[in-house]
Design a protein around this motif. Structure first.
Motif, PDB file in Angstrom:
ATOM      1  N   PHE A  84       0.818  -1.224   0.000  1.00  0.00           N
ATOM      2  CA  PHE A  84       0.000   0.000   0.000  1.00  0.00           C
ATOM      3  C   PHE A  84       0.851   1.273   0.000  1.00  0.00           C
ATOM      4  O   PHE A  84       0.556   2.240   0.714  1.00  0.00           O
ATOM      5  CB  PHE A  84      -0.974  -0.013   1.183  1.00  0.00           C
ATOM      6  N   VAL A  85       1.904   1.249  -0.788  1.00  0.00           N
ATOM      7  CA  VAL A  85       2.745   2.433  -0.941  1.00  0.00           C
ATOM      8  C   VAL A  85       1.938   3.518  -1.643  1.00  0.00           C
ATOM      9  O   VAL A  85       1.321   3.275  -2.686  1.00  0.00           O
ATOM     10  CB  VAL A  85       4.013   2.086  -1.758  1.00  0.00           C
ATOM     11  N   ALA A  86       1.965   4.710  -1.072  1.00  0.00           N
ATOM     12  CA  ALA A  86       1.129   5.775  -1.623  1.00  0.00           C
ATOM     13  C   ALA A  86       1.906   7.008  -2.067  1.00  0.00           C
ATOM     14  O   ALA A  86       1.360   7.866  -2.756  1.00  0.00           O
ATOM     15  CB  ALA A  86       0.075   6.190  -0.593  1.00  0.00           C
ATOM     16  N   ASP A  87       3.181   7.105  -1.664  1.00  0.00           N
ATOM     17  CA  ASP A  87       3.940   8.286  -2.043  1.00  0.00           C
ATOM     18  C   ASP A  87       5.431   7.967  -2.175  1.00  0.00           C
ATOM     19  O   ASP A  87       5.901   6.891  -1.803  1.00  0.00           O
ATOM     20  CB  ASP A  87       3.734   9.422  -1.027  1.00  0.00           C
ATOM     21  N   GLU A  88       6.172   8.928  -2.682  1.00  0.00           N
ATOM     22  CA  GLU A  88       7.600   8.739  -2.955  1.00  0.00           C
ATOM     23  C   GLU A  88       8.411   8.547  -1.688  1.00  0.00           C
ATOM     24  O   GLU A  88       9.413   7.824  -1.686  1.00  0.00           O
ATOM     25  CB  GLU A  88       8.118   9.929  -3.758  1.00  0.00           C
ATOM     26  N   SER A  89       7.992   9.182  -0.598  1.00  0.00           N
ATOM     27  CA  SER A  89       8.752   9.055   0.653  1.00  0.00           C
ATOM     28  C   SER A  89       8.803   7.605   1.132  1.00  0.00           C
ATOM     29  O   SER A  89       9.807   7.159   1.699  1.00  0.00           O
ATOM     30  CB  SER A  89       8.154   9.952   1.734  1.00  0.00           C
ATOM     31  N   ALA A  90       7.727   6.852   0.893  1.00  0.00           N
ATOM     32  CA  ALA A  90       7.711   5.438   1.282  1.00  0.00           C
ATOM     33  C   ALA A  90       8.708   4.646   0.445  1.00  0.00           C
ATOM     34  O   ALA A  90       9.379   3.736   0.940  1.00  0.00           O
ATOM     35  CB  ALA A  90       6.305   4.865   1.110  1.00  0.00           C
ATOM     36  N   LEU A  91       8.834   5.020  -0.837  1.00  0.00           N
ATOM     37  CA  LEU A  91       9.802   4.355  -1.696  1.00  0.00           C
ATOM     38  C   LEU A  91      11.225   4.640  -1.250  1.00  0.00           C
ATOM     39  O   LEU A  91      12.087   3.754  -1.269  1.00  0.00           O
ATOM     40  CB  LEU A  91       9.615   4.808  -3.149  1.00  0.00           C
ATOM     41  N   VAL A  92      11.471   5.864  -0.843  1.00  0.00           N
ATOM     42  CA  VAL A  92      12.809   6.249  -0.368  1.00  0.00           C
ATOM     43  C   VAL A  92      13.217   5.392   0.823  1.00  0.00           C
ATOM     44  O   VAL A  92      14.352   4.889   0.894  1.00  0.00           O
ATOM     45  CB  VAL A  92      12.855   7.750   0.006  1.00  0.00           C
ATOM     46  N   ARG A  93      12.303   5.184   1.756  1.00  0.00           N
ATOM     47  CA  ARG A  93      12.618   4.384   2.946  1.00  0.00           C
ATOM     48  C   ARG A  93      12.947   2.942   2.574  1.00  0.00           C
ATOM     49  O   ARG A  93      13.892   2.345   3.104  1.00  0.00           O
ATOM     50  CB  ARG A  93      11.441   4.426   3.934  1.00  0.00           C
ATOM     51  N   VAL A  94      12.175   2.380   1.649  1.00  0.00           N
ATOM     52  CA  VAL A  94      12.421   1.001   1.233  1.00  0.00           C
ATOM     53  C   VAL A  94      13.784   0.878   0.551  1.00  0.00           C
ATOM     54  O   VAL A  94      14.555  -0.057   0.819  1.00  0.00           O
ATOM     55  CB  VAL A  94      11.312   0.500   0.277  1.00  0.00           C
ATOM     56  N   ILE A  95      14.087   1.815  -0.326  1.00  0.00           N
ATOM     57  CA  ILE A  95      15.364   1.767  -1.047  1.00  0.00           C
ATOM     58  C   ILE A  95      16.541   1.909  -0.086  1.00  0.00           C
ATOM     59  O   ILE A  95      17.565   1.225  -0.225  1.00  0.00           O
ATOM     60  CB  ILE A  95      15.398   2.854  -2.138  1.00  0.00           C
ATOM     61  N   GLU A  96      16.392   2.764   0.912  1.00  0.00           N
ATOM     62  CA  GLU A  96      17.459   2.915   1.905  1.00  0.00           C
ATOM     63  C   GLU A  96      17.691   1.614   2.658  1.00  0.00           C
ATOM     64  O   GLU A  96      18.833   1.202   2.886  1.00  0.00           O
ATOM     65  CB  GLU A  96      17.099   4.037   2.881  1.00  0.00           C
ATOM     66  N   MET A  97      16.624   0.941   3.042  1.00  0.00           N
ATOM     67  CA  MET A  97      16.751  -0.331   3.763  1.00  0.00           C
ATOM     68  C   MET A  97      17.334  -1.414   2.856  1.00  0.00           C
ATOM     69  O   MET A  97      18.157  -2.234   3.279  1.00  0.00           O
ATOM     70  CB  MET A  97      15.375  -0.762   4.308  1.00  0.00           C
ATOM     71  N   ALA A  98      16.894  -1.429   1.609  1.00  0.00           N
ATOM     72  CA  ALA A  98      17.407  -2.420   0.671  1.00  0.00           C
ATOM     73  C   ALA A  98      18.892  -2.209   0.408  1.00  0.00           C
ATOM     74  O   ALA A  98      19.669  -3.177   0.348  1.00  0.00           O
ATOM     75  CB  ALA A  98      16.624  -2.344  -0.637  1.00  0.00           C
ATOM     76  N   LYS A  99      19.310  -0.969   0.279  1.00  0.00           N
ATOM     77  CA  LYS A  99      20.725  -0.655   0.035  1.00  0.00           C
ATOM     78  C   LYS A  99      21.576  -1.075   1.235  1.00  0.00           C
ATOM     79  O   LYS A  99      22.653  -1.664   1.070  1.00  0.00           O
ATOM     80  CB  LYS A  99      20.898   0.840  -0.223  1.00  0.00           C
ATOM     81  N   ALA A 100      21.072  -0.806   2.442  1.00  0.00           N
ATOM     82  CA  ALA A 100      21.831  -1.134   3.659  1.00  0.00           C
ATOM     83  C   ALA A 100      22.000  -2.632   3.842  1.00  0.00           C
ATOM     84  O   ALA A 100      23.004  -3.090   4.406  1.00  0.00           O
ATOM     85  CB  ALA A 100      21.130  -0.526   4.876  1.00  0.00           C
ATOM     86  N   SER A 101      21.031  -3.422   3.366  1.00  0.00           N
ATOM     87  CA  SER A 101      21.082  -4.878   3.567  1.00  0.00           C
ATOM     88  C   SER A 101      21.483  -5.652   2.319  1.00  0.00           C
ATOM     89  O   SER A 101      21.515  -6.875   2.320  1.00  0.00           O
ATOM     90  CB  SER A 101      19.727  -5.380   4.062  1.00  0.00           C
ATOM     91  N   GLY A 102      21.755  -4.926   1.240  1.00  0.00           N
ATOM     92  CA  GLY A 102      22.120  -5.595  -0.006  1.00  0.00           C
ATOM     93  C   GLY A 102      20.966  -6.379  -0.602  1.00  0.00           C
ATOM     94  O   GLY A 102      21.175  -7.420  -1.240  1.00  0.00           O
TER      95      GLY A 102
END
Length: 272
Positions: A45-63
């Motif tokens: 239920f992603v609704a805005d760009e800020s939610a995408l930013v958080r996911v990408i940051e977590m994905a980058k940190a964990s590979g």
């Protein structure tokens, strides 16, 4: 990769709906790499760009890898841009197919998240209604009378079972109860709202023909009392008495196809 190396993979499933589609695809893909273990983390239920930013940051940190099923164009474009800028692997599951379908059909996508779930829920309601009709057919279990959306009552061979199945495919839970002079009708019939009960009646001559054909199909003589005019008249009189006592809507099924009778029932039910 050999057995000494880690076999854990983190995959984020990102969606502007529930994320079930992406989850299924991930599991299907990972199954090809057994014994790799995938840690699937949903971002639904992603609704805005800020939610995408958080996911990408977590994905980058964990590979981690990202698989996304975003049907809203600006979110899909934002994911492409943000993932590329962060050097994160992000796989667009729906975008290329949606674009290909638009090019092929000349029509625009509706860009509405969750439409497949609407279809799924519709399908499962239909399956549930069919199972209900089978379980509560012919008053095998009279508790179904109180649970049903529609209760069909009538003498034998008035199309109760075919109608129950037809209406089940319209997502109505239907129970049917045979009315037989020798059997007391279930008390539940007189407790539920009369608007939920539909009586089925039929002409004596027409039912006589139907019952004789039924007996022949069973390899029995058509002279059996089941098919005699006297027996039929008695049953119909008894059924009419019960229906009047209930005060229910009654449909004469003589010379009517199941679809036509069902249409009359649905018109009545939807009007109450």
């Amino acid at each position: 990769m050999n057995g000494a190396e880690s076999t854990d993979v983190i995959i984020y499933v990102v969606s502007d709906s529930a994320g079930d589609t992406g989850d299924l695809v991930v599991r299907a893909a990972v199954a090809q790499f057994h014994p790799i273990h995938a840690k699937i983390r949903r971002a639904p239920f992603v609704a805005d760009e800020s939610a995408l930013v958080r996911v990408i940051e977590m994905a980058k940190a964990s590979g981690a890898i990202i698989l996304y099923t975003l049907v809203i164009p600006h979110l899909r474009e934002a994911m492409n841009r943000l993932a590329a800028g962060s050097n994160v692997v992000a796989i667009d599951l729906l975008g290329p197919l949606v674009e290909s379908l638009e090019n092929k059909t000349g029509r625009q996508s509706r860009h509405e998240p969750g439409l497949n779930h609407v279809l799924d829920e519709d399908y499962f309601r239909k399956v549930e209604a069919v199972e209900f009709a089978v379980k509560y057919d012919d008053a095998r279990d009279t508790t179904g009378v109180k649970k049903a959306d529609i209760v069909l009552v009538g003498v034998s061979r008035t199309s109760k079972t075919p109608l129950s199945m037809y209406l089940a495919h319209k997502k109505f839970k239907v129970a049917n109860v045979p009315l037989v002079p020798e059997l007391k009708p279930p008390d539940e019939l007189f407790v539920i709202p009369k608007e939920r009960v539909v009586g089925l009646t039929i002409g004596v001559h027409y039912l006589n023909i139907i019952r004789k054909e039924r007996l022949k199909a069973l390899g029995l003589p058509d002279s059996a009392s089941y098919a005699t005019a006297e027996r039929i008249e008695r049953e119909l009189a008894y059924a009419d008495e019960i229906m009047k006592r209930i005060g229910c809507f009654v449909v004469d099924v003589s010379h009517r196809a199941v679809e036509e009778t069902a249409s009359l029932i649905l018109e009545y039910v939807r009007g109450n």
